[in-house]
Design an enzyme around this catalytic site. Sequence first.
Site, PDB file in Angstrom:
ATOM      1  N   HIS A 192      35.738  54.868  15.948  1.00  0.00           N
ATOM      2  CA  HIS A 192      36.685  55.327  14.924  1.00  0.00           C
ATOM      3  C   HIS A 192      38.149  55.173  15.348  1.00  0.00           C
ATOM      4  O   HIS A 192      39.040  55.612  14.623  1.00  0.00           O
ATOM      5  CB  HIS A 192      36.391  56.786  14.575  1.00  0.00           C
ATOM      6  CG  HIS A 192      35.028  56.989  13.997  1.00  0.00           C
ATOM      7  ND1 HIS A 192      34.763  56.877  12.654  1.00  0.00           N
ATOM      8  CD2 HIS A 192      33.842  57.273  14.590  1.00  0.00           C
ATOM      9  CE1 HIS A 192      33.473  57.085  12.437  1.00  0.00           C
ATOM     10  NE2 HIS A 192      32.891  57.335  13.600  1.00  0.00           N
TER      11      HIS A 192
ATOM     12  N   SER B 128      34.064  61.684  15.517  1.00  0.00           N
ATOM     13  CA  SER B 128      33.792  61.181  14.176  1.00  0.00           C
ATOM     14  C   SER B 128      33.813  62.228  13.088  1.00  0.00           C
ATOM     15  O   SER B 128      34.068  61.908  11.925  1.00  0.00           O
ATOM     16  CB  SER B 128      32.421  60.485  14.163  1.00  0.00           C
ATOM     17  OG  SER B 128      31.393  61.377  14.552  1.00  0.00           O
TER      18      SER B 128
ATOM     19  N   LYS C 224      33.232  49.670  10.537  1.00  0.00           N
ATOM     20  CA  LYS C 224      34.236  50.647  10.100  1.00  0.00           C
ATOM     21  C   LYS C 224      35.549  49.922   9.807  1.00  0.00           C
ATOM     22  O   LYS C 224      35.677  49.279   8.777  1.00  0.00           O
ATOM     23  CB  LYS C 224      34.350  51.754  11.135  1.00  0.00           C
ATOM     24  CG  LYS C 224      33.013  52.498  11.296  1.00  0.00           C
ATOM     25  CD  LYS C 224      33.038  53.540  12.352  1.00  0.00           C
ATOM     26  CE  LYS C 224      31.719  54.284  12.427  1.00  0.00           C
ATOM     27  NZ  LYS C 224      30.571  53.440  12.868  1.00  0.00           N
TER      28      LYS C 224
END
Length: 382
Positions: free
Chosen positions: A203, A175, A235
């Site tokens: 991610h 990350s 995200k």
Amino acid sequence: MKDLYPFLNQARQAGLYRRRRVLDSPQQPRLVVDGRPMLSFCSNDYLGLAADERVAEAFRQGVERWGSGSGAAHLVTGHSRAHHALEEELADFTGRERALLFSSGYLANLAVITSLCGRGDTVIQDRLDHASLIDGARLGGAALKRYAHNDMAAAEQRLAAATGETLLAVDGVFSMDGDLADLPALAALCQTHDAWLMVDDAHGLGVLGEEGRGSLARYGLDADRVPVLMGTLGKAFGTAGAFVAGSEALIETLIQKARSYIFTTALPAAVAEATRASLKILRQEDGRRERLRALVARFRQGARQLGFELPPSETPIQPLIAGEARTALDWSRALEARGVLVTPIRPPTVPEGSARLRITFSAAHALEDVDELLHALEVIAP
């Protein structure tokens, strides 16, 4: 009562004090932050879905049907048809038998590690894994063994020396650095040493692989080689929450054992409806990923021309390493003075001596936004 002000003063003096900003706009590249217009490069909204009208409309319709809250944990009366449908769609998306929703990625990681490992067992992790993976091992009581970042020889040594049930947990995309774990090598090592492999792909999902299926798809790895997959929805999906995907037996084990699932109120059903809409967009609109790749390529070329050394990263996470926390803070303030928002990342989020600007891109950015960022970076260029 113990005096906490010495701790707070030390954080200020070391350049490690953190403060919240107040947004007066939706999550998008052009924000109003603390009353001031800013061009933001620090969100994890990688596909620009957090303010997408189709997702917002699904949320509104979800509120009209289901109300604003779920009212209970999933095992009481909080598990709606919307939650159930989303779990089925996430299982299909990831190519696994089942998926299980959680209120956050932190809770999901705690659930997996504490359910599969305990005292006498071993959890092995990369040095740069997310804090939630580290905390899961500590909370569960297993022996936590870490290896140098992406060092496969060290990972194998840890696996060979492990005792009890063994779980190797790793970020698919790290990350803070944006680089990828060597998942094919780790999968092979875990099979050799009869260990679970768990990938936190917070991610990677939505960003990498066909249809945005993530790091595992990027490497062509299936559920047999990576039996535990965790993904977050706040995200690239643009909503909130998280999920774990895996076998029928894994999901049932989590339902029966995971305290962070059993004792947590379910996400609002309206969030599940919004996520179903974003998942459909994420799978169908590959142009968003193509735009991300173009933005990253333009930035990396321009940053190198300015003299910055960039770590290897093919993802929307592009760090500029400052070194000292104070330097990263100064860099961030210099950009903010020019209307560009990039928050400084400092210890303990990253190791000492590796404070940085964590620049992130969204499919909602324009190429002109990248040029504006590069122009602002001239003031701190080496």
